[in-house]
Design an enzyme around this catalytic site. Sequence first.
Site, mmCIF file in Angstrom:
data_model
loop_
_atom_site.group_PDB
_atom_site.id
_atom_site.type_symbol
_atom_site.label_atom_id
_atom_site.label_comp_id
_atom_site.label_asym_id
_atom_site.label_seq_id
_atom_site.Cartn_x
_atom_site.Cartn_y
_atom_site.Cartn_z
ATOM 1 N N CYS A 154 1.058 -1.278 0.080
ATOM 2 C CA CYS A 154 -0.022 0.232 -0.023
ATOM 3 C C CYS A 154 0.832 1.242 -0.009
ATOM 4 C CB CYS A 154 -0.826 -0.006 1.380
ATOM 5 S SG CYS A 154 -2.066 1.416 1.373
ATOM 6 N N CYS A 177 0.442 4.804 7.003
ATOM 7 C CA CYS A 177 0.021 4.665 8.158
ATOM 8 C C CYS A 177 0.922 3.870 9.447
ATOM 9 C CB CYS A 177 -1.245 3.747 8.139
ATOM 10 S SG CYS A 177 -2.465 4.529 6.920
ATOM 11 N N CYS A 191 0.525 0.287 10.104
ATOM 12 C CA CYS A 191 0.118 -0.775 9.441
ATOM 13 C C CYS A 191 1.199 -1.625 8.822
ATOM 14 C CB CYS A 191 -0.757 0.010 8.259
ATOM 15 S SG CYS A 191 -1.268 -1.481 7.304
ATOM 16 N N CYS A 217 -16.193 -9.482 5.900
ATOM 17 C CA CYS A 217 -15.783 -8.130 5.642
ATOM 18 C C CYS A 217 -14.294 -8.151 4.965
ATOM 19 C CB CYS A 217 -15.228 -7.272 7.058
ATOM 20 S SG CYS A 217 -14.520 -5.954 6.701
ATOM 21 N N CYS A 224 -19.424 -6.695 4.009
ATOM 22 C CA CYS A 224 -18.539 -5.354 4.152
ATOM 23 C C CYS A 224 -17.404 -5.304 3.466
ATOM 24 C CB CYS A 224 -18.445 -5.310 5.900
ATOM 25 S SG CYS A 224 -17.626 -3.962 6.331
ATOM 26 N N CYS A 238 -19.285 1.569 9.013
ATOM 27 C CA CYS A 238 -18.428 1.087 9.862
ATOM 28 C C CYS A 238 -17.157 1.879 10.129
ATOM 29 C CB CYS A 238 -18.144 -0.323 9.611
ATOM 30 S SG CYS A 238 -17.014 -1.137 10.813
ATOM 31 N N ARG A 256 -17.682 -2.937 18.289
ATOM 32 C CA ARG A 256 -16.650 -4.150 18.085
ATOM 33 C C ARG A 256 -15.570 -4.179 18.761
ATOM 34 N NH1 ARG A 256 -17.111 -4.271 12.551
ATOM 35 N NH2 ARG A 256 -19.378 -4.895 12.694
#
Length: 325
Positions: A54, A58, A61, A98, A130, A190, A262
């Site tokens: 990616c 972040c 991550c 998801c 999701c 979400c 969650r």
Amino acid sequence: MSIIRHDWSKAEIENIYHTPVMELIHRASVVHKEFHEIGEVQVCTLLSIKTGGCSEDCAYCPQSARYQTDINREKMMAVDSVIKAAQEAKDHGSTRFCMGAAWRNVKDNKEFDHVLEMVKGINQLDMEVCVTLGMLNEEQAQKLKDAGLYAYNHNLDTGEEFYEHIITTRTYQERLQTIENVTKSNISVCSGGIIGLGESDSDRVDMLHTLSTLAVHPESVPVNALVAVKGTPLENQKRVSVWEMIRMIATARILMPKAMVRLSAGRIYMSIEEQALCFMAGANSIFAGEKLLTTANNGYDADKMLFETLGLQPRKAFKEEHIHC
Ligand code: SAM
Ligand code: DTB
Ligand code: SF4
């Protein structure tokens, strides 16, 4: 009788967050009982359909191409393998599936067309579908809705002020814009965040303030504890205590009574007793299965024991359509 409020002040939220733990859990539990069945827990499964490489930075991550982690870049999974994984998750008791892609944003290309096919296929299994694909525009959100998407995950991750210490390649405002695009397409939102990034209590309050003052509260609010991954800038970050998770969960429950809260990443570090406290504080959803996206999760056997020991009931799919809460 509690009312759903969208006008919480930061001072009110700070007050709730700092309430002594016993009183906080009690307050959250009263709200929880009013809006949900006590002991009913939604079981969701995650699958990384496009892993690693990616472009974003972040700091938490493992999938960012900027950090040397043990995650290898993989191309997108085939549609039939994904649908098979969803069926297996359903057979293990999951009602929501998801799919995550390590993208900055959705592009109008063949890969997005494949995601639309996955959404259609999983919808036919009668599961809530999701996806979490990064930023998207209104038109792309509409295509996902037309394919049968139930929810879109897009986390704020942290408070607006602290955000630039964690992510520099996109703005908080862009994050909020995607959430608005999703809401406009009548897809459930979400959205939650991560604790343990080095943020202060006041940054946590800021994030909860942004979420709970949205015109429409998120249908689900994931509360993640950082899973510190080797090779990321946050690899040496100290693990958060369970009491901090409980404060976040209980505050989210009180502020957004209808939301599914969650208990997400970090559950692997928790004992049954600690998880029970999180459920008492208002958590009513978990990710099940051996893996989250790239890191280890509790696994089906441990969760079978968790449900049996605590007498939890799995929540049915599509139980309540409360998109506008
Ligand atoms: N690329 C998309 C995006 O960022 O929106 C979707 C995938 S991303 C991995 C989904 C969410 O997982 C992030 O927003 C973050 O909240 C959470 N996450 C990622 N790595 C994590 C970690 N190491 N510990 C806890 N949560 C994490
Ligand atoms: C969310 O808030 N947590 C999930 C889901 N939404 C996509 C992801 C957690 C990822 C943890 C790190 C990993 O396994 O890669
Ligand atoms: Fe990319 Fe999402 Fe990971 Fe950020 S959180 S690096 S956008 S996959």
